[in-house]
Each structure stands twice: as C-alpha cells, then as structure tokens.
Write a protein that holds these residues in place. Structure first.
Motif, mmCIF file in Angstrom:
data_model
loop_
_atom_site.group_PDB
_atom_site.id
_atom_site.type_symbol
_atom_site.label_atom_id
_atom_site.label_comp_id
_atom_site.label_asym_id
_atom_site.label_seq_id
_atom_site.Cartn_x
_atom_site.Cartn_y
_atom_site.Cartn_z
ATOM 1 N N VAL A 254 0.824 -1.203 0.000
ATOM 2 C CA VAL A 254 0.000 0.000 0.000
ATOM 3 C C VAL A 254 0.863 1.260 0.000
ATOM 4 N N PHE A 255 1.948 1.225 0.770
ATOM 5 C CA PHE A 255 2.787 2.402 0.959
ATOM 6 C C PHE A 255 4.215 1.926 1.183
ATOM 7 N N SER A 256 5.193 2.770 0.884
ATOM 8 C CA SER A 256 6.581 2.364 1.081
ATOM 9 C C SER A 256 7.451 3.581 1.388
ATOM 10 N N SER A 257 8.287 3.435 2.404
ATOM 11 C CA SER A 257 9.210 4.497 2.778
ATOM 12 C C SER A 257 10.591 3.897 3.024
ATOM 13 N N SER A 270 7.281 6.170 -4.257
ATOM 14 C CA SER A 270 5.959 6.250 -4.890
ATOM 15 C C SER A 270 5.749 5.164 -5.943
ATOM 16 N N ASP A 271 6.845 4.635 -6.503
ATOM 17 C CA ASP A 271 6.708 3.591 -7.522
ATOM 18 C C ASP A 271 6.255 2.255 -6.917
ATOM 19 N N ARG A 272 6.250 2.162 -5.580
ATOM 20 C CA ARG A 272 5.832 0.930 -4.922
ATOM 21 C C ARG A 272 4.416 1.036 -4.324
ATOM 22 N N PHE A 273 3.829 2.239 -4.357
ATOM 23 C CA PHE A 273 2.479 2.405 -3.826
ATOM 24 C C PHE A 273 1.504 1.528 -4.612
ATOM 25 N N PHE A 274 0.724 0.706 -3.899
ATOM 26 C CA PHE A 274 -0.315 -0.153 -4.473
ATOM 27 C C PHE A 274 0.246 -1.177 -5.471
#
Length: 278
Positions: A254-257, A270-274
């Motif tokens: 869903v989210f990545s940091s 942002s390229d890993r969101f969803f």
C-alpha cells in the motif's frame, strides 16, 4: 449548571465515539485485513524494508492467530494472539479454512516467540524439501531457476533499525552500490518470483526436511539473509509452521518508505504504492 451538564454530555459522547471506533477497527483487523510493516530485508527484492501492506486474513480462514497482537514494548504492553485467543487454538484447525498455495507470500505467527513473520511458502504438508547448491528440491525434483542479472541497492542504513544490506560484491562503503545475484524461480504451479543470492553458505546445502501433516515450510526470497524453515525454532529459525499459525496472505503493497521514519516524505517510494506482490 446547564453548561456544565452539556459539557459533560459532550465528553461522554466523545469517549463513546472513540470506543466505537476502536471496536470497529478491532473487528476489521481481526476479520479482514491486518497492517504489516516490513522490518527486515529477508524478502528482498519482492518486499523492501519500509514497505507497508495489508494482510488478507480471509484467504485462509480464521484461527486463534487471527486475533491481533498488541505489542508495545515502550509501554510494557505484550498481548499477543495466544494470550488474547489462545483458548481457541491447539487443534491446528481453522474456521472457514482455505488451503494456501505453494509460492504464496504469507504472514504467520512464530510457533515459539509469537512474533509475526512474513516468508514465501515453499513446502506443503507431506513434502520432502532439500536445498542443494542453492536450488530447492521438492520431492526429488529441482525447482528451476533462471539467472536474471543483479539486484542493486545503496549501501546505507535502512529502516528504523538502521540495518545495512549484505552484498555479493564484497565490502561496500557508505553510499556505494551493493549488488546481489538475482534469479527467477518458478514453482510447479507456475508461480514465478525473484530470489537473491549473496554467495555460498551452509544454508545452501541442507539435509531433507519432511514436512509434517498440517504444517508448512517457508523461506525468504533473500535466500542468504533469511531466518526461516531451514533453521529449527530453537536455533533462531521458524522450523515447520502449523496451519493454525497462518495469519493471512500478502497481496499488495500500500505504501513504502525507505527512510528511518515514514514522516521523511523525501524517502517515500511512490513507484511501490499499491504494487501487487508476486
């Protein structure tokens, strides 16, 4: 007097709203989806440190492990699923149970520590699993791997714990490029995913593991940096995992940091969101 009574009613209503919200959230988390942060690099490149996902708890049905764990060491709170719902366990069965498939990415409760782990399902009940020169053998048949170049990442502190990656290209200084060999592994059911290799080590060559009925064998995709079913539970691994200890299937990030805190917006990926999980 009227103002005081009105203020008192407002406080009561606020408390009731909070309690209801917590109850609804608790039911939602228990029955449907459980949030999970990736704390380590054992599932790279599929999952990176700092990925946030929801675990699909409906995929395999429900057991005592479906109860949420409330573990907050800072506040001295340690209520895991066994303490909350342990009376419902012990029979290795599930309500509305579904069978996991080989290759699923699964969150499960460690049989001894009670901590939540996430790994890939390799061996099913009754399987004989062996690793020979880094290649998995299931019931005497090698699981094919196709070389797929290299996985690269920066040598830097990762996640809240400040973990440093291990590299196949030797000692890499801060800010350098850390590389690992990558291959695509394909299960008999056709499910394919990337696995990483750092170099020869003892866990690349094992004896035969006979998976008991009602249990499963798990491995991390980052093969040389994963404490999994190749190690016994008493040796820091997870050993064979009972059916009732499965929590759910990980389907989507869903989210990545990539930073030490999710508040560091400049480290968001942002390229890993969803992004779907293979």
């Amino acid at each position: 007097m009227a103002k005081t009574e009105k203020a008192g009613n407002a406080v009561v209503e606020t408390i009731k709203t909070v309690v209801y919200a917590l109850l609804i959230a608790g039911v939602f988390r228990t029955l449907f989806f459980q949030p999970f942060w990736i704390p380590s690099g054992s599932m790279k490149q599929t999952l990176l440190i700092g990925d946030f996902l929801f675990v699909n708890k409906m995929a395999y049905g429900y057991s005592y492990a479906s109860c949420p764990s409330i573990i907050m060491p800072r506040f001295g709170i340690n209520l895991d699923a066994e303490k909350l719902c342990g009376a419902l366990g012990g029979d290795n069965k599930r309500l509305l149970g579904g069978e996991p498939e080989r290759g699923d990415v699964v969150v499960f409760r460690h049989p001894i520590t009670g901590r939540d782990y996430i790994k890939r399902l390799i061996g099913l009940p009754g399987d004989k699993v062996q690793i020979t020169d880094g290649v998995i053998q299931i019931n005497g048949v090698a699981i094919p791997q196709t070389q797929d170049g290299e996985f690269e990442e920066l040598m830097e502190l990762q996640g809240p714990q400040g973990l440093r990656p291990r590299c196949a290209n030797g000692a890499v200084g801060q800010g350098g490029i850390c590389k690992k060999d990558r291959a695509i592994e394909t299960m008999p059911n056709g499910k394919s995913y990337a696995v990483l290799n750092i170099g020869p080590q003892a866990s690349d060559r094992t004896g035969v593991y006979s998976v008991p009925e009602g249990h499963y064998f798990f491995m991390g995709d980052n093969r040389d940096n994963s404490a999994d079913s190749r190690l016994a539970q008493t040796a820091g691994g997870v050993g064979f995992v009972p059916y009732e200890n499965l929590i759910g299937r990980a389907d989507r990030i869903v989210f990545s940091s990539g930073g030490r805190s999710m508040l560091f917006f400049w480290t968001w990926r942002s390229d890993r969101f969803f992004k779907g999980i293979k």
